[in-house]
Design a protein around this motif. Structure first.
Motif, short mmCIF file in Angstrom:
data_model
loop_
_atom_site.label_atom_id
_atom_site.label_comp_id
_atom_site.label_asym_id
_atom_site.label_seq_id
_atom_site.Cartn_x
_atom_site.Cartn_y
_atom_site.Cartn_z
N LEU A 34 1.09 -1.26 0.16
CA LEU A 34 -0.36 0.25 0.11
C LEU A 34 1.00 1.46 0.15
N VAL A 35 1.09 1.56 -0.69
CA VAL A 35 1.18 3.46 -1.48
C VAL A 35 1.30 4.59 -0.26
N GLN A 36 -0.97 4.82 -0.33
CA GLN A 36 -0.78 5.77 0.34
C GLN A 36 -2.61 5.60 0.23
N LYS A 37 -3.09 5.52 1.45
CA LYS A 37 -4.23 5.35 1.42
C LYS A 37 -4.65 7.22 2.11
N ASP A 38 -5.48 7.49 1.02
CA ASP A 38 -6.59 9.17 1.70
C ASP A 38 -7.91 8.21 1.72
N ILE A 39 -8.11 9.22 3.08
CA ILE A 39 -9.96 9.15 4.09
C ILE A 39 -10.23 10.11 3.63
N TYR A 40 -11.56 10.49 2.76
CA TYR A 40 -12.09 11.89 2.75
C TYR A 40 -13.06 12.12 3.58
N GLU A 41 -12.65 13.72 4.23
CA GLU A 41 -13.73 14.02 5.51
C GLU A 41 -15.10 15.61 5.02
N TYR A 42 -16.36 15.12 5.16
CA TYR A 42 -16.96 16.27 4.33
C TYR A 42 -17.05 17.81 5.86
N ILE A 43 -17.18 18.46 4.30
CA ILE A 43 -17.70 19.38 5.07
C ILE A 43 -19.88 19.87 3.95
N ASN A 44 -20.37 20.40 4.27
CA ASN A 44 -21.52 21.15 3.13
C ASN A 44 -21.81 19.90 2.32
N ASN A 45 -21.45 18.67 2.51
CA ASN A 45 -21.54 17.56 0.93
C ASN A 45 -20.57 18.41 0.40
N LYS A 46 -18.89 18.59 0.72
CA LYS A 46 -17.99 18.75 -0.38
C LYS A 46 -16.68 18.35 1.09
N ILE A 47 -15.92 18.07 -0.35
CA ILE A 47 -14.77 17.39 0.82
C ILE A 47 -13.85 18.53 0.77
N GLY A 48 -13.73 18.60 2.84
CA GLY A 48 -13.06 20.01 3.70
C GLY A 48 -11.62 19.08 3.80
N ILE A 49 -11.05 17.52 4.55
CA ILE A 49 -10.01 17.76 5.06
C ILE A 49 -9.62 15.83 4.18
N ILE A 50 -8.55 16.02 3.59
CA ILE A 50 -7.79 14.57 3.15
C ILE A 50 -6.86 14.34 4.08
N LYS A 51 -6.86 13.44 5.08
CA LYS A 51 -5.80 12.46 5.93
C LYS A 51 -5.03 11.07 4.86
N SER A 52 -4.05 11.33 4.89
CA SER A 52 -3.36 10.47 4.00
C SER A 52 -2.08 9.88 4.76
N TYR A 53 -2.41 8.38 4.95
CA TYR A 53 -1.46 7.17 5.85
C TYR A 53 -0.75 6.93 5.19
N ASP A 54 0.44 5.81 5.15
CA ASP A 54 1.03 4.91 4.70
C ASP A 54 1.10 3.96 5.09
N GLU A 55 1.62 2.98 4.64
CA GLU A 55 1.38 1.01 4.67
C GLU A 55 1.39 0.29 5.84
N LYS A 56 1.83 1.71 6.89
CA LYS A 56 1.63 1.20 8.47
C LYS A 56 0.80 1.77 9.73
N ASN A 57 -0.35 1.97 7.74
CA ASN A 57 -1.71 3.22 8.79
C ASN A 57 -0.58 4.43 9.86
N VAL A 58 0.41 4.94 9.12
CA VAL A 58 0.76 5.68 10.09
C VAL A 58 0.02 7.69 9.02
N LEU A 59 -0.49 8.46 9.60
CA LEU A 59 -1.08 10.19 9.28
C LEU A 59 0.79 10.06 8.73
N ILE A 60 0.60 10.84 7.29
CA ILE A 60 2.07 10.95 7.01
C ILE A 60 1.59 12.70 6.73
N LYS A 61 0.24 13.15 6.57
CA LYS A 61 -0.23 13.99 5.62
C LYS A 61 -1.25 15.05 5.76
N THR A 62 -2.25 15.65 6.13
CA THR A 62 -3.58 16.34 6.05
C THR A 62 -3.46 17.75 5.43
N THR A 63 -4.50 17.79 4.53
CA THR A 63 -4.81 18.33 3.50
C THR A 63 -6.80 18.84 3.78
#
Length: 230
Positions: A34-63
């Motif tokens: 697994l290179v990267q996993k992005d999880i999307y969080e919505y605000i008013n039905n639009k993606i407001g936060i993207i949390k990116s994890y590595d293969e060990k499920n460690v948070l590497i980036k927050t957008t």
């Protein structure tokens, strides 16, 4: 003979909105990881936060994404990776080349890459769901100008509504040709032909992208992308 490089899976909520993206790659021994996993969080039905994890499920980036109040247009994107913060401010300018619902407009984005890094700038002129031209420049560095031609079939990524600093979610159709001019630097290889196969609904089933050496214009390799819809 084709060799798999990456695989991208999208998972959806029951309401059809994108839930997460998983990008899979191949190691040198051809094992999958697994290179990267992005999880999307919505605000008013639009993606407001993207949390990116590595293969060990460690948070590497927050957008974090902000939108204009009056329209479904991105106003800023901020990426935090460790101690580095990358911030992009976006403006939109209507153009007089067309009027009404199909009016051409320009997207301008200025990105602050943090202390010690040069600013980068992106400008895209849009017509409907296609890019007419763009300019990508790095402060005191490479400068690239592009001209593009699109088909009228469906770009499946546009429906996902996933924001990014290239603003690909505004491209409703699929790229057919591109012409690039580079100043103060250029890539070793460039894509120059895109051959699509579509299903009966106008969605791509496959695209074969041919690459060539930027200087010699000789073909170097090709990448085949296949799409599976559920």
């Amino acid at each position: 003979i084709s060799t798999p490089i990456t695989k991208t899976d999208y998972e959806y909520h029951n309401n059809g909105l994108a839930k997460q993206k998983q990008v899979w790659g191949k190691r040198s021994d051809f094992s999958t990881y697994l290179v990267q996993k992005d999880i999307y969080e919505y605000i008013n039905n639009k993606i407001g936060i993207i949390k990116s994890y590595d293969e060990k499920n460690v948070l590497i980036k927050t957008t974090t994404v902000q939108y204009q109040n009056t329209a479904n247009k991105i106003s800023s994107i901020e990426e935090k990776t460790g101690n580095q913060t990358i911030h992009t401010e976006v403006t939109y300018t209507p153009l007089e080349t067309r009027s009404g619902i199909t009016q051409d407009y320009r997207i301008d984005a200025a990105t602050n890459n943090g202390p010690g890094f040069p600013m980068t700038y992106l400008s895209k002129t849009m017509r409907g769901g296609s890019v007419l031209t763009d300019v990508i420049a790095t402060e005191n560095g490479p400068h690239a100008e592009g001209l593009y031609e699109y088909d009228f079939c469906v770009n499946p990524y546009a429906h996902l509504g996933i924001p990014d600093r290239q603003f690909l979610l505004y491209e409703k159709h699929n790229l057919k040709f591109q012409w690039k001019t580079w100043i103060r630097g250029y890539p070793e290889n460039e894509p120059y032909t895109f051959n699509y196969t579509y299903d009966v609904d106008g969605y791509p089933k496959e695209v074969l992208t041919l690459y060539r050496n930027y200087q010699t214009k000789k073909e170097t390799h090709s990448i085949r992308t296949t799409y599976v819809y559920y």
